[in-house]
Write a protein that holds these residues in place. Structure first.
Motif, mmCIF file in Angstrom:
data_model
loop_
_atom_site.group_PDB
_atom_site.id
_atom_site.type_symbol
_atom_site.label_atom_id
_atom_site.label_comp_id
_atom_site.label_asym_id
_atom_site.label_seq_id
_atom_site.Cartn_x
_atom_site.Cartn_y
_atom_site.Cartn_z
ATOM 1 N N ASP A 1 -13.177 -24.302 31.074
ATOM 2 C CA ASP A 1 -13.284 -24.900 32.415
ATOM 3 C C ASP A 1 -12.861 -23.912 33.497
ATOM 4 N N HIS A 2 -12.991 -22.630 33.205
ATOM 5 C CA HIS A 2 -12.568 -21.594 34.149
ATOM 6 C C HIS A 2 -13.232 -20.278 33.769
ATOM 7 N N PRO A 3 -13.708 -19.537 34.779
ATOM 8 C CA PRO A 3 -13.908 -19.927 36.175
ATOM 9 C C PRO A 3 -15.245 -20.646 36.319
ATOM 10 N N ARG A 4 -15.468 -21.199 37.472
ATOM 11 C CA ARG A 4 -16.743 -21.863 37.754
ATOM 12 C C ARG A 4 -17.538 -20.961 38.697
ATOM 13 N N SER A 5 -18.095 -19.925 38.128
ATOM 14 C CA SER A 5 -18.684 -18.847 38.935
ATOM 15 C C SER A 5 -20.020 -19.214 39.554
ATOM 16 N N TRP A 6 -20.594 -20.350 39.153
ATOM 17 C CA TRP A 6 -21.876 -20.749 39.747
ATOM 18 C C TRP A 6 -21.698 -21.744 40.889
ATOM 19 N N TYR A 7 -20.452 -21.957 41.300
ATOM 20 C CA TYR A 7 -20.191 -22.696 42.528
ATOM 21 C C TYR A 7 -19.751 -21.678 43.568
ATOM 22 N N PHE A 8 -20.499 -21.536 44.652
ATOM 23 C CA PHE A 8 -20.175 -20.496 45.625
ATOM 24 C C PHE A 8 -19.489 -21.068 46.865
ATOM 25 N N ASN A 9 -18.712 -20.210 47.498
ATOM 26 C CA ASN A 9 -18.002 -20.546 48.734
ATOM 27 C C ASN A 9 -18.835 -20.033 49.901
ATOM 28 N N PRO A 10 -19.392 -20.935 50.730
ATOM 29 C CA PRO A 10 -20.260 -20.477 51.825
ATOM 30 C C PRO A 10 -19.547 -19.673 52.901
ATOM 31 N N LEU A 11 -18.205 -19.674 52.896
ATOM 32 C CA LEU A 11 -17.482 -18.792 53.812
ATOM 33 C C LEU A 11 -17.495 -17.351 53.317
ATOM 34 N N VAL A 12 -17.718 -17.192 52.007
ATOM 35 C CA VAL A 12 -17.746 -15.861 51.394
ATOM 36 C C VAL A 12 -19.180 -15.406 51.144
ATOM 37 N N THR A 13 -20.008 -16.331 50.697
ATOM 38 C CA THR A 13 -21.424 -16.052 50.431
ATOM 39 C C THR A 13 -22.239 -16.792 51.478
ATOM 40 N N PRO A 14 -22.555 -16.143 52.585
ATOM 41 C CA PRO A 14 -23.214 -16.857 53.685
ATOM 42 C C PRO A 14 -24.633 -17.285 53.323
ATOM 43 N N VAL A 15 -24.937 -18.528 53.612
ATOM 44 C CA VAL A 15 -26.285 -19.058 53.438
ATOM 45 C C VAL A 15 -26.473 -20.177 54.451
ATOM 46 N N VAL A 16 -27.625 -20.231 55.067
ATOM 47 C CA VAL A 16 -27.921 -21.258 56.055
ATOM 48 C C VAL A 16 -28.657 -22.398 55.368
ATOM 49 N N PRO A 17 -28.103 -23.623 55.386
ATOM 50 C CA PRO A 17 -28.828 -24.748 54.798
ATOM 51 C C PRO A 17 -30.135 -25.018 55.552
ATOM 52 N N VAL A 18 -31.214 -25.040 54.820
ATOM 53 C CA VAL A 18 -32.529 -25.381 55.370
ATOM 54 C C VAL A 18 -33.185 -26.360 54.406
ATOM 55 N N LYS A 19 -34.354 -26.863 54.795
ATOM 56 C CA LYS A 19 -34.981 -27.919 54.010
ATOM 57 C C LYS A 19 -35.326 -27.466 52.605
ATOM 58 N N ASN A 20 -35.727 -26.199 52.450
ATOM 59 C CA ASN A 20 -36.194 -25.778 51.125
ATOM 60 C C ASN A 20 -35.086 -25.257 50.214
ATOM 61 N N ASN A 21 -33.817 -25.234 50.683
ATOM 62 C CA ASN A 21 -32.726 -24.838 49.778
ATOM 63 C C ASN A 21 -31.633 -25.902 49.665
ATOM 64 N N THR A 22 -31.870 -27.071 50.275
ATOM 65 C CA THR A 22 -30.856 -28.124 50.312
ATOM 66 C C THR A 22 -31.457 -29.438 49.826
#
Length: 579
Positions: A51-72
């Protein structure tokens, strides 16, 4: 993205005339969500395997991504507590008959298991370990609390007239953590919002205080003000009157934002059975990953949807900003108005109190962002809510309305970048457990919280504990698991911990009362805490438990630090909430 926004950007409305307070709540809130995210990415390396680490959950403050219709994508589930349907449909058919069973299920969802069992003399028991079909032990239906059983991130309170007919139902999806942070910034604003939401000028600030066993307000060291009680008289139970009750924000222990984020991160790990096959069944996933509660609508749906995005689309996931639980618009086609409605439509009986049906932000968020809504007949109307029918039956219970809408969060994905998703067996028990932190807070606040049965009936404060640089702060309680009297505490450079009192609570839980000394030159800011039983132990830190602030930042209070240890009854409460 530089910060997490408040749910539905609500702070922009709550503090629109108070820019300094608005900045305070927005910064404190963003930091809180950041710490939840970091801890959720960590998972549980202390007492679980795989149960460690959970590397496929990203922090959007560290990995910037803009939520848009085709990725959310939206993740939705029914607002009615599904565990009621799962556990009691057959029992109620046998007890009340097939025709009356649906009405009794709705009544249970409104009044709760205690009142229902007392009224009908029926014991409501469920499996003690539902993930183990061979275990026949049972326990009382829960969770505990004034609205504990309403555990789909939707809670409601019903207002009735002198004849017992429903005249209004308030539905809330707001997490308690936002209200804890808002109280720390401005108790006056919280009182004002209570009065506005409940349309009740009788709400007084002292009604919201957390009281100790002597009936005195518990003073928060960092503010000099009384602490907030989330299950105060105006946010307590499934009914509302002018004298008490009501639903302002969520209170059921599972209905917290931290639990939502933790679950979302846990679900990014693919789980395989003993034959190596990836598990896709939602309830089997929960049992394998040990997150949430099976047979709910919410936890299985959230887990399965997030897990599917990782498995089928090879996407790394984060819950979409602003992270919150949002009610959706009801299916108004399921209602039928009475002849006395005289032109009124069901939509005229519905009002959004907090949040919005359209996204006011600059980035994409799917569907509705409703935090609080109300059903009631319009002023001057010649009909009652109880004269409206829904799904063919007159409205007798608020849960009938909950049956017509969904609750939602959203997830945003980014490509895995060629990495292979984490694929682990079911969570297990390690050969050696490491000491872990459960809570860090002033002992007077812990004592009062246990006296009021918070975190059994509701939640403890989510605000970070603050200490000043250059001084020693006494009477800090640290609740731990799998520690011992010699356990070490590591807050990083410039901070030392001295244990003044220790108590073994049984069931591998411990209480330390400590003095925290911060060097005058220590770097200000948040300080993660790692525990260790042995110098060779790996140090896994938990974030968001302590913040060092500048000298003179906190009020000078003439209060004696609390070094009181827990009573036998309090120990039982701690064992229950940390099991």
């Amino acid at each position: 993205m530089t910060k997490f926004d408040t749910p539905a950007y609500q702070a922009e409305k709550d503090f629109k005339d108070y820019p300094d307070l608005k900045n305070q709540i927005e910064n404190a809130w963003s930091n809180y969500v950041k710490y939840c995210t970091v801890n959720s990415q960590m998972g549980n390396p202390w007492s679980s395997t795989y149960d460690h680490p959970r590397s496929w959950y990203f922090n959007p403050l560290v990995t910037p991504v803009v939520p848009v219709k085709n990725n959310t994508v939206p993740i939705q589930w029914g607002a009615f507590p599904n565990r009621i349907n799962y556990y009691f449909t057959t029992l109620f058919i046998d007890s009340f008959g097939k025709a009356d069973a649906p009405d009794k299920l709705h009544e249970l969802a409104d009044i709760g298991p205690g009142a229902f069992s007392k009224k009908y003399g029926i014991a409501l028991a469920v499996a003690k370990k539902p993930c183990d079909p061979t275990n026949t032990e049972t326990k009382p239906f829960g969770p505990s609390g004034p609205r504990g059983w309403q555990d789909e991130y939707c809670e409601w309170a019903v207002t009735r007239d002198a004849d017992g007919d429903i005249i209004a139902v308030d539905f809330t999806h707001e997490n308690p953590e936002y209200w804890f942070h808002m109280w720390k910034v401005s108790p006056d604003m919280v009182v004002s919002l209570y009065q506005e939401i409940l349309n009740n000028p009788n709400v007084q600030q002292e009604d919201l205080y957390l009281l100790d066993e002597n009936g005195n307000p518990v003073i928060v060291r960092e503010t000099g003000q009384p602490a907030y009680n989330p299950i105060n008289k105006w946010n307590n139970g499934p009914s509302a009157t002018n004298e008490g009750g009501g639903a302002v924000h969520l209170t059921s222990p599972p209905n917290s934002l931290g639990a939502e984020i933790y679950l979302g991160a846990a679900a990014t790990i693919l789980r395989v059975d003993d034959k190596g096959n990836v598990i896709t069944d939602p309830n089997q996933l929960i049992c394998a990953a040990q997150y949430g509660q099976i047979y709910r609508n919410s936890d299985p749906r959230i887990g399965q949807n997030v897990n599917s995005l990782v498995y089928n689309n090879k996407l790394k996931i984060s819950l979409t900003n602003p992270i919150a639980l949002y009610g959706q618009l009801p299916d108004f086609t399921q209602f039928k108005m009475p002849d006395s409605a005289e032109g009124y439509k069901i939509e005229d009986c519905y009002k959004i109190i907090r949040g919005t049906d359209t996204n006011p932000g600059s980035t994409f968020y799917p569907f509705n962002m409703i935090l609080h809504s109300r059903f009631e007949a319009p002023a001057g109307a010649k009909f009652k809510l109880s004269e409206i029918s829904v799904k063919g039956s007159l409205i007798r219970w608020g849960s009938q309305i909950a049956d017509t809408f969904k609750v939602q969060l959203a997830g945003t994905g980014i490509p895995g970048g060629g990495d292979t998703p984490q694929k682990y067996p079911a969570v297990g028990d390690p050969e050696v457990t490491l000491p872990s932190v459960q809570y860090v807070l002033d002992n007077n606040l812990l004592q009062a919280s246990l006296y009021n049965r918070l975190n059994t009936f509701s939640n403890l404060t989510s605000c970070i504990t603050q200490v000043e640089a250059g001084i020693t702060t006494s009477g800090i309680a640290i609740l731990t698991s799998d520690a011992n009297k010699e356990t070490g505490f590591d807050f990083g450079a410039g901070i030392s911990v001295s244990v003044t009192d220790y108590q073994d609570l049984g069931n591998d839980n411990q209480l330390f009362i400590v003095d925290i000394t911060v060097h005058s030159a220590a770097v200000l800011g948040e300080k993660p805490l790692a525990l260790f039983n042995n110098a060779s132990d790996p140090k896994y830190s938990i974030a968001g438990v302590l913040e060092v602030v500048a000298p003179g930042s906190l009020p000078k209070l003439n209060v004696t630090p609390n070094h009181k240890l827990l009573s036998d009854q309090q120990i039982k409460q701690v064992q229950k909430m940390l099991k």
